[in-house]
Design a protein around this motif. Structure first.
Motif, PDB file in Angstrom:
ATOM      1  N   GLU A  39      13.100  17.795  11.755  1.00  0.00           N
ATOM      2  CA  GLU A  39      11.640  17.925  11.798  1.00  0.00           C
ATOM      3  C   GLU A  39      11.070  16.635  11.235  1.00  0.00           C
ATOM      4  N   THR A  40      10.245  15.965  12.037  1.00  0.00           N
ATOM      5  CA  THR A  40       9.696  14.704  11.547  1.00  0.00           C
ATOM      6  C   THR A  40       8.170  14.758  11.535  1.00  0.00           C
ATOM      7  N   ASP A  41       7.614  14.007  10.646  1.00  0.00           N
ATOM      8  CA  ASP A  41       6.162  13.936  10.526  1.00  0.00           C
ATOM      9  C   ASP A  41       5.829  12.554   9.963  1.00  0.00           C
ATOM     10  N   ASN A  42       4.573  12.194  10.092  1.00  0.00           N
ATOM     11  CA  ASN A  42       4.162  10.886   9.571  1.00  0.00           C
ATOM     12  C   ASN A  42       2.876  10.997   8.765  1.00  0.00           C
ATOM     13  N   THR A  43       2.814  10.201   7.720  1.00  0.00           N
ATOM     14  CA  THR A  43       1.511   9.897   7.142  1.00  0.00           C
ATOM     15  C   THR A  43       1.224   8.457   7.538  1.00  0.00           C
ATOM     16  N   SER A  84       0.860  -1.190   0.000  1.00  0.00           N
ATOM     17  CA  SER A  84       0.000   0.000   0.000  1.00  0.00           C
ATOM     18  C   SER A  84       0.889   1.231   0.000  1.00  0.00           C
ATOM     19  N   GLY A  85       0.374   2.326  -0.509  1.00  0.00           N
ATOM     20  CA  GLY A  85       1.169   3.548  -0.525  1.00  0.00           C
ATOM     21  C   GLY A  85       0.339   4.747  -0.934  1.00  0.00           C
ATOM     22  N   GLU A  86       0.709   5.876  -0.363  1.00  0.00           N
ATOM     23  CA  GLU A  86       0.112   7.183  -0.743  1.00  0.00           C
ATOM     24  C   GLU A  86       1.311   8.083  -0.984  1.00  0.00           C
ATOM     25  N   TYR A  87       2.007   7.795  -2.067  1.00  0.00           N
ATOM     26  CA  TYR A  87       3.321   8.417  -2.243  1.00  0.00           C
ATOM     27  C   TYR A  87       3.250   9.934  -2.426  1.00  0.00           C
ATOM     28  N   GLU A  88       2.277  10.380  -3.214  1.00  0.00           N
ATOM     29  CA  GLU A  88       2.220  11.821  -3.477  1.00  0.00           C
ATOM     30  C   GLU A  88       1.861  12.577  -2.193  1.00  0.00           C
ATOM     31  N   HIS A  89       0.974  11.996  -1.407  1.00  0.00           N
ATOM     32  CA  HIS A  89       0.588  12.630  -0.142  1.00  0.00           C
ATOM     33  C   HIS A  89       1.814  12.756   0.772  1.00  0.00           C
ATOM     34  N   GLY A  90       2.594  11.685   0.847  1.00  0.00           N
ATOM     35  CA  GLY A  90       3.803  11.729   1.674  1.00  0.00           C
ATOM     36  C   GLY A  90       4.760  12.806   1.172  1.00  0.00           C
ATOM     37  N   MET A  91       4.922  12.865  -0.135  1.00  0.00           N
ATOM     38  CA  MET A  91       5.853  13.837  -0.716  1.00  0.00           C
ATOM     39  C   MET A  91       5.368  15.266  -0.472  1.00  0.00           C
ATOM     40  N   ASP A  92       4.060  15.477  -0.691  1.00  0.00           N
ATOM     41  CA  ASP A  92       3.520  16.826  -0.480  1.00  0.00           C
ATOM     42  C   ASP A  92       3.647  17.254   0.976  1.00  0.00           C
ATOM     43  N   THR A  93       3.446  16.308   1.880  1.00  0.00           N
ATOM     44  CA  THR A  93       3.562  16.643   3.301  1.00  0.00           C
ATOM     45  C   THR A  93       4.979  17.132   3.602  1.00  0.00           C
ATOM     46  N   ALA A  94       5.961  16.447   3.044  1.00  0.00           N
ATOM     47  CA  ALA A  94       7.359  16.859   3.277  1.00  0.00           C
ATOM     48  C   ALA A  94       7.634  18.215   2.626  1.00  0.00           C
ATOM     49  N   LEU A  95       7.133  18.401   1.416  1.00  0.00           N
ATOM     50  CA  LEU A  95       7.414  19.652   0.694  1.00  0.00           C
ATOM     51  C   LEU A  95       6.737  20.838   1.386  1.00  0.00           C
ATOM     52  N   ASP A  96       5.538  20.583   1.946  1.00  0.00           N
ATOM     53  CA  ASP A  96       4.855  21.669   2.670  1.00  0.00           C
ATOM     54  C   ASP A  96       5.672  22.127   3.870  1.00  0.00           C
ATOM     55  N   GLY A 149      11.915  14.934   7.703  1.00  0.00           N
ATOM     56  CA  GLY A 149      11.686  13.530   7.340  1.00  0.00           C
ATOM     57  C   GLY A 149      10.218  13.192   7.525  1.00  0.00           C
ATOM     58  N   VAL A 150       9.559  12.838   6.451  1.00  0.00           N
ATOM     59  CA  VAL A 150       8.165  12.387   6.551  1.00  0.00           C
ATOM     60  C   VAL A 150       8.145  10.893   6.223  1.00  0.00           C
ATOM     61  N   ASP A 151       7.751  10.125   7.218  1.00  0.00           N
ATOM     62  CA  ASP A 151       7.779   8.668   7.073  1.00  0.00           C
ATOM     63  C   ASP A 151       6.387   8.100   7.215  1.00  0.00           C
ATOM     64  N   ASP A 152       6.145   7.016   6.509  1.00  0.00           N
ATOM     65  CA  ASP A 152       4.883   6.298   6.646  1.00  0.00           C
ATOM     66  C   ASP A 152       5.208   4.864   7.015  1.00  0.00           C
TER      67      ASP A 152
END
Ligand code: MCN
Length: 789
Positions: free
Chosen positions: A726-730, A425-437, A665-668
């Motif tokens: 700075e870390t975040d998660n999807t 499973s994956g929501e790659y664009e969402h993860g990428m956008d979260t990091a870019l934001d 770093g945005v990790d899922d």
């Protein structure tokens, strides 16, 4: 995530403080070197000073005559004792060359650090002194340390069996399809990549204490192990030949592993064998330098990657050729890491229709290579991420735009890549956008342009990754030549007073399993964490297990805990139904309490049911007493954590200095058991990823001696050299995992290195630099920008 109904406050998913920390911080935890046994002796190993040499003679007489020396042993003594004496690989590949690998060298040494002889003495100092008095006569041979040279140049063979030093020649993918894609594509770009050796640097160097009982012929061995059961199996079947049921392996507190404590090294086997000879307990504790020389190294890839891409940014194909250093001997995962684990992630987060990879595993006169955090996956993601960046340069487009154009869309999961994996499973664009934001990417690009006008060079590095974590489904592993299973086992046991013990076959080295496994069970059973104990790392207490590596404990070990707890809960439900005289279907479960639907006062707590289950007075007819379950969980697939990391650096072309201004770093990792533990894992991972990018790298001098043999010669990053992370998660749950989790232990190490390299290369775009090999030091930057010319 959970089947547990109506749990008032979820323990799973909260940042419960790590229960293991207090004893660790107070120095009360027991490590292998803290084990002291009556009559214990100490062992030291005489190691080769040469990269490659024939052993002419080993004279032990001076050492034997020294005070306090109990015995001195050579490789011949071990061979003559008749034990199997052969460290095996854990993974067969087609045509894999497997030279015999003895626990002490016989006839030849093949790298500096190969064990030649061992001293057992009354004290550690006496053993180390005596080792220096062993007189070894060598006939030096030419040597080779670089994997590509080992195969392509006219150099001596490390093993007679391995012609041209080739241990294996592995291919994955469709070469014809790739040729076609390259012929048709509008553009091609290529990059040469050298990933140097990384020294794992666990805080606690390896150690073993062996206690042979000559009367019962039983062996107990404490050791710094990530997988005590695997070590038990290998010592039983391959090195010592002690029956598995007479061999107990205990991994007490282990101070970090990072992959380096998976491998069944010769030294621990020598310690066990020596205890059998002297019939006393024997302790061996590596020094730091000994660890640098003998702990497996990671990486060591020499790669050419080519990428084919159309004008509109569509990636058509990827072609990769790698020479992977195996070192002087095949370690357990030395064959699998650069083949299966590496090539299968080369598609990254992208839809790449044609991929072909060839990997030549090369023996060299160096320390064996095995797993290091991110093993194989880090090398593979590094290749695809660097290739995406050079393709963006070739097309003159934004590297993020190119990536987004090729991402696997969310609706395409499960996704079968051209590199033979099915991503769950994956929501790659969402993860990428979260990091870019987090970095406000567009604004940052504008600022970069403005600063360049002022002669200042900031770089923005963006890298995405997907990782095959949770090694692994047993059947798939078996089809690919693995000699081990990929399941994990957990015993979930209620005691008669209602407390719970979890016995799990994984082995913590700092990851926090005692906290997170208890969280899983507390959630499933509705029992307070205070009533739950977690036991790992002792083959007599936990009959079977596979260990901790490949970011598998949360998903596979945790899966076994959850499944075992659910089975226990269902047994308890049936006892409750019986004793409350209701039908099982009418029994509801909430917060540890079973009650009859519509009659909340007719209830029994699961801990009270445990008492009833052990009394056994009033059980359903077809049910045995007791409340305990053993669960073996064999996952149907890997889990596929993913994420995007972004680094902003400023590079000073005059001094070469690299200032990391921001790191996101945005990790899922799917459902998160403990956000604080996950954040800790990500922090450590980023530090090691940046370490490889900017600081670390083992090197050998022209005589084949390890140059980076001490901490002041090998640059592990200091906290002062690292920015705040700075870390975040999807959260994209794994659809096949019982608790929806994916691994996280290696993710950030995989992401960190390409992110930093991309940032530095981006900063240096005005200097026409599209790639720099790691570690990128100030000198590398200074030279790349014309310094010294
Ligand atoms: N976790 C969580 N939620 C998730 C995933 C994981 O709360 N969705 C938690 C787990 O419960 C566990 C920790 O995070 O406490 C790491 O879980 P996992 O990703 O399953 O990894 P393992 O426990 O199997 O650990 C292995 C992994 C590897 S391969 C290396 S290398 C590594 C790493 O962990 N070595 C480490 N992290 C390390 N951390 C320390 N302190 N020391 C090492 O040697």
């Amino acid at each position: 995530m959970s089947d547990a109904e109506d749990v008032a406050e979820s323990v799973f998913g909260s940042s419960v403080e790590r229960r293991e920390d207090v004893p660790l911080l107070k120095g009360e935890a027991t490590y292998t070197d803290d084990i002291d046994l009556p009559e214990m002796t100490h062992l030291a190993i005489r190691r080769s000073d040469h990269a490659h040499a024939r052993i002419v003679d080993v004279d032990t007489s001076d050492a034997e005559a020294m005070d306090d020396v109990v015995a001195v042993f050579t490789g011949q003594d071990v061979e003559d004792s008749g034990i199997p004496n052969a460290i095996p690989t854990a993974w067969d590949l087609p045509n894999l060359v497997q030279p015999k690998y003895r626990i002490l060298a016989l006839e030849k040494v093949r790298h500096e650090g190969d064990g030649v002889a061992a001293v057992v003495a009354e004290s550690r100092h006496a053993a180390r002194d005596a080792v220096d008095r062993i007189d070894v006569e060598y006939e030096e041979l030419d040597h080779v340390t670089e994997p590509r040279d080992a195969v392509e140049r006219d150099v001596p063979e490390v093993h007679e069996e391995a012609t041209d030093n080739v241990g294996f020649d592995f291919e994955l993918g469709d070469a014809d399809a790739v040729d076609e894609a390259f012929a048709d594509a509008d553009h091609t770009a290529s990059v040469d990549l050298r990933l140097p050796r990384i020294i794992p640097n666990a805080m606690e160097p390896r150690a073993a204490v062996a206690d042979w009982d000559a009367t019962t012929e039983e062996m107990r061995i404490w050791m710094t192990s990530q997988n005590p059961h695997l070590h038990r199996m290998l010592m039983a079947a391959a090195t010592l030949g002690i029956p598995e049921n007479k061999l107990q392996v205990i991994a007490p507190e282990v101070g970090g592993g990072f992959g380096s404590k998976i491998y069944h090294y010769p030294d621990e086997a020598v310690t066990g064998w020596a205890s059998m000879q002297v019939e006393r307990p024997v302790k061996w504790q590596a020094t730091r330098s000994e660890s640098y020389q003998t702990d497996c190294h990671g990486r060591d890839h020499d790669t050419t990657a080519e990428i084919a891409v159309d004008d509109d940014g569509t990636v058509r194909g990827l072609r990769v050729e790698t020479y992977a250093g195996l070192g002087a001997h095949l370690s357990q995962f030395g064959s699998a890491t650069p083949s299966y684990l590496y090539t299968t992630v080369l598609s990254g987060q992208y839809q790449i229709p044609a991929i072909h990879a060839r990997v030549v595993g090369a023996f060299t006169n160096t320390t064996p290579v095995d797993a290091y955090r991110g093993a194989g996956r880090a090398e593979g993601i590094y290749v695809i991420e660097r290739a995406m960046d050079v393709a963006a340069r070739e097309l003159d487009v934004d590297p993020v735009g190119l990536r987004k154009h090729n991402l696997v869309p969310s609706e395409d999961f499960p996704y079968e890549s051209a590199a033979a994996l099915v991503y769950d499973s994956g929501e790659y664009e969402h993860g990428m956008d979260t990091a870019l934001d987090h970095v406000d990417y567009e604004a940052l690009r504008e600022r970069q342009a403005e600063l360049r006008e002022e002669g200042r060079y900031i770089g923005i590095g963006v890298a995405s990754f997907v990782e095959s974590a949770g090694l692994s489904p047993s059947e798939a592993a078996g089809n690919l030549g693995s000699q081990a299973g990929g399941w994990e086992s957990a015993i979930v046991r209620f005691d008669s007073t209602g407390t719970v013990t979890l016995f799990v076959g994984t082995a913590d080295q700092g990851q926090g399993h005692r906290t997170t496994y208890a969280q899983i069970a507390a959630e499933e059973l509705g029992v307070s964490m205070d009533d739950i104990e977690v036991v790992e790392g002792d083959t007599d207490r936990i009959p079977q297990g596979m260990g901790t590596y490949g970011s598998r404990s949360a998903s596979v070990g945790g899966g076994a805990v959850a499944r075992g707890a659910r089975e226990v809960r269902e047994k308890a439900r049936r006892i409750a139904a019986h004793q409350l005289e209701a039908s099982v279907d009418d029994i509801e479960f909430s917060d540890g309490e079973f009650h009859v639907a519509g009659a909340p006062d007719r209830s029994m707590h699961i801990q009270g049911i445990a008492h009833q289950a052990y009394l056994g007075h009033d059980m359903p007819d077809d049910m045995d007493p007791g409340l305990e379950v053993t669960n073996f969980y064999d996952p149907e697939n890997f889990t596929f954590p993913f994420g995007t990391h972004v680094a902003v650096v400023e590079v000073d072309p005059d001094t070469g200095e690299i200032d990391i201004q921001q790191y996101v770093g945005v990790d899922d990792c799917g459902e998160i058991i403990n956000p604080m533990v996950v954040e800790g894992q990500v922090h450590g991972g980023i530090a090691q990823g940046i370490g490889a990018a900017l600081f670390e790298g083992a090197s050998y001098d022209e005589d084949g001696h390890l140059e980076t043999r001490r901490m002041d010669e090998y640059a592990v990053p200091h906290s002062t050299q690292l920015p705040d992370f700075e870390t975040d998660n999807t959260v994209t749950p794994s659809p096949h995992n019982p608790i929806g989790v994916k691994g996280v232990g290696e993710s950030a190490t995989i992401a960190g290195t390409p992110t930093l390299v991309a940032a530095v290369a981006d900063a240096l775009e005005p200097f026409d630099v599209d790639h720099l090999d790691i570690p990128i030091t100030p000198e590398t930057v200074w030279r790349a920008t014309g310094g010294g010319e």
